[in-house]
Design an enzyme around this catalytic site. Structure first.
Site: not given
Ligand code: URA
Length: 240
Positions: A103
């Site tokens: 993310d």
């Molecule tokens: N899980 C999440 O919630 N975000 C990420 O970036 C990676 C794994």
């Protein structure tokens, strides 16, 4: 392989562009100017030079990036800074891409490569390549949460694979926890959604390991470096 492919693979331009350079006599093979783009070269033994500069052939590139928060796991974007914008002009290649997504606000381990086959293997749910995360959580994580994660839970009706939750710290006064979580798949926002499913909220998230390879402590946030062949093997091999 053909000389024009050799040069295009090495980032000297498109096939059409490098054909032009060859015709202009800018390319030598073993000190002889060659003007045919169909010339066959052995990338291991022939010495190819562009404007007299020798070229060491390398087809596949693997970089480990310590992704900072605030950049997106994409190759190009009109508005947002992408992980490839962190590459220097010298290292940047059009065919590089991130293996999977973190993310925008997540930090940590991100492999950048032009090897689609390896990327597919690392991301395939069948291969169960482990991904380990460190998270700071609003709320107190409990042993009960550990068993829920271990059994697998439903996220929007879809079952997760069993995941291993370690609670490394809890602060009862502030009502916060620090955890490490090992996943064997990569569903959308998986860590955040799993934590939400047990009534808490991820405040900070960082991926610290993929397969047998941990994020090196000496790789500063926002930096990247090439992986060694040994590290690549570790990455694809599950931790014992
Ligand atoms: N899980 C999440 O919630 N975000 C990420 O970036 C990676 C794994």
């Amino acid at each position: 392989m053909r000389l024009d492919k050799f040069l295009a693979d090495m980032g000297y331009g498109s096939r059409k562009e490098v054909k032009g350079y060859i015709k202009k006599g800018r390319v030598t093979v073993n000190d002889n100017i060659v003007k045919s783009d169909k010339t066959q070269v052995d990338e291991q033994t022939d010495q190819v030079c562009f404007d007299q500069e020798p070229i060491q052939y390398q087809r596949w590139y693997y970089y480990l990036l310590h992704k900072p928060a605030g950049v997106i796991s994409a190759t190009v974007d009109s508005y947002e800074e992408t992980v490839l914008d962190l590459f220097t002009e010298e290292d940047f290649r059009e065919d590089l891409f991130p293996v999977g997504r973190l993310d925008k606000d997540t930090e940590g381990f991100l492999l950048i490569t032009n090897d689609g086959v390896l990327a597919h293997q690392l991301l395939s749910p069948k291969k169960h390549v482990e991904k380990e995360y460190y998270a700071q959580v609003e709320g107190i994580m409990t042993e009960a949460d550990q068993s829920v994660f271990e059994k697998g839970l439903q996220l929007d009706g879809e079952w997760t694979l069993p995941a291993q939750l370690m609670i490394t710290n809890t602060n009862q006064i502030e009502g916060t926890s620090e955890i490490q979580l090992i996943l064997h798949e990569g569903k959308f926002h998986q860590v955040k959604r799993m934590v939400q499913a047990v009534g808490k909220e991820v405040r900070y998230l960082k991926r610290i390991r993929m397969g047998g390879l941990s994020l090196p402590a000496d790789l500063p946030v926002g930096s990247y470096r090439p992986l060694t062949t040994d590290e690549l093997a570790l990455l694809a091999k599950p931790k014992e």
